[in-house]
Write a protein that holds these residues in place. Structure first.
Motif, PDB file in Angstrom:
ATOM      1  N   ASN A 186      30.033  37.887  26.844  1.00 21.09           N
ATOM      2  CA  ASN A 186      29.482  36.628  26.319  1.00 21.09           C
ATOM      3  C   ASN A 186      27.974  36.705  26.069  1.00 21.09           C
ATOM      4  O   ASN A 186      27.255  35.726  26.228  1.00 21.09           O
ATOM      5  CB  ASN A 186      29.762  35.470  27.284  1.00 21.09           C
ATOM      6  CG  ASN A 186      31.231  35.307  27.574  1.00 21.09           C
ATOM      7  OD1 ASN A 186      32.072  35.402  26.672  1.00 21.09           O
ATOM      8  ND2 ASN A 186      31.571  35.068  28.845  1.00 21.09           N
ATOM      9  N   GLY A 187      27.510  37.910  25.714  1.00 29.02           N
ATOM     10  CA  GLY A 187      26.075  38.084  25.476  1.00 29.02           C
ATOM     11  C   GLY A 187      25.705  37.819  24.035  1.00 29.02           C
ATOM     12  O   GLY A 187      26.468  38.131  23.116  1.00 29.02           O
ATOM     13  N   SER A 188      24.531  37.238  23.841  1.00 32.43           N
ATOM     14  CA  SER A 188      24.043  37.006  22.480  1.00 32.43           C
ATOM     15  C   SER A 188      22.806  37.866  22.245  1.00 32.43           C
ATOM     16  O   SER A 188      22.052  38.168  23.175  1.00 32.43           O
ATOM     17  CB  SER A 188      23.707  35.526  22.273  1.00 32.43           C
ATOM     18  OG  SER A 188      22.705  35.113  23.202  1.00 32.43           O
ATOM     19  N   VAL A 189      22.602  38.279  21.005  1.00 30.46           N
ATOM     20  CA  VAL A 189      21.479  39.158  20.657  1.00 30.46           C
ATOM     21  C   VAL A 189      20.203  38.333  20.551  1.00 30.46           C
ATOM     22  O   VAL A 189      20.137  37.347  19.809  1.00 30.46           O
ATOM     23  CB  VAL A 189      21.763  39.893  19.334  1.00 30.46           C
ATOM     24  CG1 VAL A 189      20.564  40.749  18.934  1.00 30.46           C
ATOM     25  CG2 VAL A 189      23.016  40.744  19.460  1.00 30.46           C
ATOM     26  N   SER A 190      19.180  38.764  21.285  1.00 34.68           N
ATOM     27  CA  SER A 190      17.907  38.038  21.265  1.00 34.68           C
ATOM     28  C   SER A 190      16.897  38.693  20.330  1.00 34.68           C
ATOM     29  O   SER A 190      16.038  38.020  19.766  1.00 34.68           O
ATOM     30  CB  SER A 190      17.325  37.962  22.690  1.00 34.68           C
ATOM     31  OG  SER A 190      17.158  39.262  23.239  1.00 34.68           O
ATOM     32  N   GLN A 192      16.920  41.540  17.149  1.00 35.02           N
ATOM     33  CA  GLN A 192      17.792  42.330  16.281  1.00 35.02           C
ATOM     34  C   GLN A 192      17.253  43.746  16.070  1.00 35.02           C
ATOM     35  O   GLN A 192      16.083  44.047  16.327  1.00 35.02           O
ATOM     36  CB  GLN A 192      17.939  41.633  14.925  1.00 35.02           C
ATOM     37  CG  GLN A 192      18.600  40.268  14.986  1.00 35.02           C
ATOM     38  CD  GLN A 192      20.089  40.344  15.255  1.00 35.02           C
ATOM     39  OE1 GLN A 192      20.698  41.409  15.189  1.00 35.02           O
ATOM     40  NE2 GLN A 192      20.704  39.193  15.528  1.00 35.02           N
ATOM     41  N   SER A 208      19.266  46.814  19.789  1.00 34.96           N
ATOM     42  CA  SER A 208      19.474  45.362  19.837  1.00 34.96           C
ATOM     43  C   SER A 208      19.357  44.912  21.287  1.00 34.96           C
ATOM     44  O   SER A 208      19.932  45.549  22.182  1.00 34.96           O
ATOM     45  CB  SER A 208      20.858  44.990  19.285  1.00 34.96           C
ATOM     46  OG  SER A 208      20.947  45.283  17.905  1.00 34.96           O
ATOM     47  N   PHE A 210      20.184  42.281  24.212  1.00 38.62           N
ATOM     48  CA  PHE A 210      21.144  41.248  24.594  1.00 38.62           C
ATOM     49  C   PHE A 210      20.556  40.413  25.734  1.00 38.62           C
ATOM     50  O   PHE A 210      19.972  40.967  26.677  1.00 38.62           O
ATOM     51  CB  PHE A 210      22.460  41.882  25.060  1.00 38.62           C
ATOM     52  CG  PHE A 210      23.324  42.384  23.936  1.00 38.62           C
ATOM     53  CD1 PHE A 210      24.366  41.614  23.437  1.00 38.62           C
ATOM     54  CD2 PHE A 210      23.091  43.629  23.369  1.00 38.62           C
ATOM     55  CE1 PHE A 210      25.174  42.078  22.404  1.00 38.62           C
ATOM     56  CE2 PHE A 210      23.886  44.101  22.337  1.00 38.62           C
ATOM     57  CZ  PHE A 210      24.924  43.328  21.844  1.00 38.62           C
ATOM     58  N   GLN A 211      20.735  39.122  25.641  1.00 38.72           N
ATOM     59  CA  GLN A 211      20.317  38.246  26.740  1.00 38.72           C
ATOM     60  C   GLN A 211      21.187  38.534  27.958  1.00 38.72           C
ATOM     61  O   GLN A 211      22.416  38.521  27.870  1.00 38.72           O
ATOM     62  CB  GLN A 211      20.451  36.776  26.346  1.00 38.72           C
ATOM     63  CG  GLN A 211      19.492  36.331  25.251  1.00 38.72           C
ATOM     64  CD  GLN A 211      19.674  34.870  24.872  1.00 38.72           C
ATOM     65  OE1 GLN A 211      20.611  34.208  25.322  1.00 38.72           O
ATOM     66  NE2 GLN A 211      18.786  34.352  24.037  1.00 38.72           N
ATOM     67  N   HIS A 284      16.747  41.757  30.476  1.00 38.19           N
ATOM     68  CA  HIS A 284      17.605  41.800  29.295  1.00 38.19           C
ATOM     69  C   HIS A 284      18.235  43.183  29.225  1.00 38.19           C
ATOM     70  O   HIS A 284      17.901  44.070  30.020  1.00 38.19           O
ATOM     71  CB  HIS A 284      16.808  41.520  28.007  1.00 38.19           C
ATOM     72  CG  HIS A 284      15.864  42.615  27.606  1.00 38.19           C
ATOM     73  ND1 HIS A 284      14.650  42.831  28.243  1.00 38.19           N
ATOM     74  CD2 HIS A 284      15.958  43.578  26.647  1.00 38.19           C
ATOM     75  CE1 HIS A 284      14.026  43.857  27.689  1.00 38.19           C
ATOM     76  NE2 HIS A 284      14.805  44.340  26.718  1.00 38.19           N
ATOM     77  N   ILE A 312      30.793  40.297  17.290  1.00 34.58           N
ATOM     78  CA  ILE A 312      29.496  39.898  17.862  1.00 34.58           C
ATOM     79  C   ILE A 312      28.870  38.857  16.950  1.00 34.58           C
ATOM     80  O   ILE A 312      28.749  39.098  15.765  1.00 34.58           O
ATOM     81  CB  ILE A 312      28.534  41.108  17.985  1.00 34.58           C
ATOM     82  CG1 ILE A 312      29.159  42.143  18.887  1.00 34.58           C
ATOM     83  CG2 ILE A 312      27.167  40.668  18.471  1.00 34.58           C
ATOM     84  CD1 ILE A 312      28.613  42.399  20.194  1.00 34.58           C
TER      85      ILE A 312
END
Length: 312
Positions: A186-190, A192, A208, A210-211, A284, A312
């Motif tokens: 469930n990680g989102s890219v902070s 790019q 990249s 990831f939070q 991170h 993603i």
């Protein structure tokens, strides 16, 4: 003639006085002789007491040294630590395996899961204090059995950890038949890939971000073999894995490592915990995909994951 009704005192003869004087003198002389004899006897007995005192003095430093040697040393875990690093820095005989064995009750069933503030004991099991205490504990036969049962009690934790990893792997296989998954759940890219900036030596971001809060489980994106696991300068603690298609994935700034070089891994398997080691502004996961194991061979990591069916 003496007067009537009067009596004369009989005078002592000179000889009597002389004898008395001699007797008195003898008594006076006798007393010093007795005192001298007592003093001589005390001198004779004193040396016997001195060796005992000397022996006690010799034993006292030895006992003091033994106490110093047996005193346990503790280490407080800080951010960026992992067992192998601590064992190497503190020269622990037996390496991280010995360190983990001595601190299993503190660390728990997963040796890669250590947190800042944990108190680890360094080599206390091998010190003389344990050996000396053993005879006292010998009458109680039940104590060792309880101690031996402690590792068994940790087994459920290991099973739980294995179950978690299995669940993660299963979840990945349900959404992706190729066995690939995202490096964090469930990680989102902070940040790019290829973002330009002076913060990076190459002039752009080579991966990249990831939070991920410190201590988040980091997973291998797919099956492969660990090429390296350890400290890597500005990347901090990192893991590099070679995958079956010949590509490499890198996971940087980890707070803890859970794998070692040469180890085979599967997609979704935990390989460490996220953190902020090395050149990092906060917790991170820095994630890269490369054509080779070293810096400078990066490709778009998100595009690579998507090519393996990871959303993603």
């Amino acid at each position: 003639m003496p007067a009537k009704g009067k009596h004369r005192r009989t005078k002592a003869s000179p000889i009597s006085r002389g004898v008395l004087a001699a007797g008195t003198g003898g008594a006076v002389l006798a007393l010093p002789l007795i005192g001298a004899t007592g003093a001589f006897a005390a001198e004779q007995s004193a040396p016997a007491a001195k060796p005992a005192a000397a022996s006690a003095a010799q034993h006292a430093p030895a006992a003091s040294v033994a106490k110093k040697q047996s005193a346990p040393k503790t280490y407080s875990v800080v951010a960026g630590d992992y067992l192998a690093k601590i064992a190497a820095d503190k020269k622990v005989k037996g390496g991280w395996e010995k360190l983990y064995k001595d601190n299993r009750e503190v660390v728990g069933g997963n040796p890669s899961l250590i947190f800042p503030g944990m108190k680890l004991t360094l080599g206390v099991k091998a010190s003389g204090s344990t050996t000396e205490a053993a005879p006292k504990a010998a009458p109680s036969k039940a104590a060792p059995s309880k101690a031996e049962s402690a590792p068994k009690a940790a087994a459920p934790a290991e099973k739980a950890s294995t179950a978690t990893n299995t669940a993660d792997s299963t979840g990945a296989s349900e959404s992706n038949s190729s066995g690939y998954t995202a490096p964090v759940a469930n990680g989102s890219v902070s940040t790019q890939y290829r973002v330009a900036g002076a913060s990076w030596s190459s002039g752009y971001h080579t991966g990249s971000d990831f939070q991920a809060a410190s201590g988040t489980s980091v997973r291998s994106i797919g099956p492969g073999t660990v090429v390296s696991a350890g400290w890597s300068g500005s990347y901090g603690n990192e893991v590099v894995i070679k995958h079956e298609d010949g590509m490499y994935s890198q996971y940087a700034h980890l707070s803890s490592l859970g794998v070692s070089a040469g180890q085979a891994v599967t997609g979704g398997q935990q390989i460490g915990l996220s953190g902020s080691t090395g050149n990092s502004t906060g917790p991170h996961l820095h994630f890269e995909v490369r054509t080779g194991p070293s810096y400078g061979s990066d490709v778009d990591p998100i595009a690579y994951l998507r090519s393996h069916g990871v959303s993603i």
